[in-house]
Enzyme design. Structure first.
Site, PDB file in Angstrom:
ATOM      1  N   SER A  50      -0.589   1.754   2.190  1.00 50.35           N
ATOM      2  CA  SER A  50      -1.143   0.606   1.469  1.00 50.35           C
ATOM      3  C   SER A  50      -0.034  -0.246   0.845  1.00 50.35           C
ATOM      4  O   SER A  50       0.825  -0.765   1.555  1.00 50.35           O
ATOM      5  CB  SER A  50      -2.144   1.094   0.418  1.00 50.35           C
ATOM      6  OG  SER A  50      -2.916   0.030  -0.087  1.00 50.35           O
ATOM      7  N   ASP A 195      -7.579   1.271   4.787  1.00 49.75           N
ATOM      8  CA  ASP A 195      -6.458   1.767   3.990  1.00 49.75           C
ATOM      9  C   ASP A 195      -6.144   3.239   4.267  1.00 49.75           C
ATOM     10  O   ASP A 195      -7.035   4.094   4.237  1.00 49.75           O
ATOM     11  CB  ASP A 195      -6.822   1.586   2.516  1.00 49.75           C
ATOM     12  CG  ASP A 195      -5.645   1.722   1.579  1.00 49.75           C
ATOM     13  OD1 ASP A 195      -4.844   2.645   1.766  1.00 49.75           O
ATOM     14  OD2 ASP A 195      -5.546   0.908   0.640  1.00 49.75           O
TER      15      ASP A 195
END
Length: 349
Positions: A50, A195
């Site tokens: 991320s 993610d």
């Protein structure tokens, strides 16, 4: 010694590892008296999830002149949050209103982030990143982890290669915050990704396994990891309150719980692994253990909170001054003693 740099996810709290990287790079430059030194020259392998994936992609992005040098330093990586954080996490009032009633699946307009990533990377490819790395994501249709591997992009060509901007978009597609990232390899294979924090908020363990696999050995004695976290949220959620809310409204809380538990588990496993071979000092985990001075939400990107996060990160650097100096000393000594730091010699197809 093979050295790994790993950076957690955490949204706007990416400022925290970002400032630590700036301090580390500045200390390396001071110690070597080389104003052009980059911290990435002192590590062999990189991992990011991320916000961490975005940071390391910026650090490893090559210059436009074909010199093989870095385009950006640690300060430019940090700037994506200091200069664009409020823009990335700015939701229109109507989006907030509709999301409150479950009429939107995500809070933020992903086109803003995509525009910023395009400005940083242009058409640069995963295969062009300057050092071996992995960046995590999760395939929601195949229900499996997806690791963007720089080395695979080189060895397998277009079928495993992607634009860096798409890699960063995918690894940061946090559920309820941004829409699922539908990205395509250069061979036009489609990947619906979210993610990587859903399974590897702290990607250190994934990096260790990748390096061990590449070495074709199970020994970890010769591996050293610097793992930078964004701080674990300790917000307590009330059971009765959860029962009353719509599923969409508790999405951010579930992401927070999932990310924190994943990072805590990984940290525990790695500490036990290195302790088992009497090499506890080979795993260094640095993150603030108290986020009470800030709003810890990954999208809390108001100017006021960014200033508070910056102050917290500055304190983290100050509190670890001695450790920073030891790390720099070891990194420089290691580089001088090993003329060929290239990881290419042991990575397999």
């Amino acid at each position: 010694m093979k050295r790994i740099l790993s950076i957690d996810g955490g949204g706007i709290r990416g400022i925290i590892p970002g400032m630590f990287l700036v301090a580390l790079e500045e200390k390396i430059r001071e110690a070597t008296k080389d104003p052009d030194a980059h911290l990435t020259d002192y590590f062999d392998f990189f991992a990011g999830t991320s916000t961490g994936g975005i940071l390391l992609s910026i650090l490893l992005c090559p210059a436009d002149d074909g010199s093989g040098k870095q385009k950006y330093g640690a300060k430019e990586a940090l700037a994506i949050y200091l200069e664009h954080g409020s823009e990335i996490f700015a939701a229109k009032p109507w989006r907030r209103f509709l999301s409150r009633f479950g009429l939107l699946s995500e809070l933020y307009d992903n086109t803003v982030l995509e525009k910023i990533l395009a400005a940083y990377f242009g058409d640069r490819k995963l295969s062009e990143l300057l050092k071996p790395c992995i960046i995590t994501a999760y395939n929601i249709e195949l229900r499996k982890n997806h690791l963007f591997r720089q080395q695979k992009a080189i060895s397998h060509g277009d079928s495993r290669d992607f634009y860096i901007r798409d890699v960063c978009r995918a690894t940061s597609a946090a559920p309820t915050y941004f829409s699922v990232a539908e990205v395509f390899s250069l061979a036009k294979t489609r990947y619906p990704l979210v993610d990587g924090g859903v399974f590897s908020h702290n990607p250190s363990l994934s990096a260790l396994l990748e390096v061990i696999k590449s070495y074709n050995t199970y020994k970890i004695d010769d591996v050293w990891i610097l793992s930078l976290g964004t701080g674990l949220s300790k917000i307590s959620y009330d059971y009765e309150d959860f029962k009353k809310k719509r599923a969409i409204s508790i999405g951010p809380a579930l992401v927070d719980i999932m990310s924190s538990s994943s990072a805590e588990s990984t940290d525990y496993y790695l500490k036990q692994l290195f302790h088992s071979v009497d090499k506890s000092e080979n795993y260094i985990r640095i993150e603030p253990n108290n986020l009470s001075s800030i709003d810890p939400s990954m999208d809390a990107a108001t100017l006021s909170n960014i200033q508070k996060i910056t102050a917290l990160a500055d304190k983290l650097v100050s509190d670890h001054e001695d450790l920073l100096n030891r790390i720099v000393k070891d990194l420089i000594r290691d580089k001088r003693n090993d003329k060929d730091r290239s990881v290419w010699n042991f990575l397999k197809n």
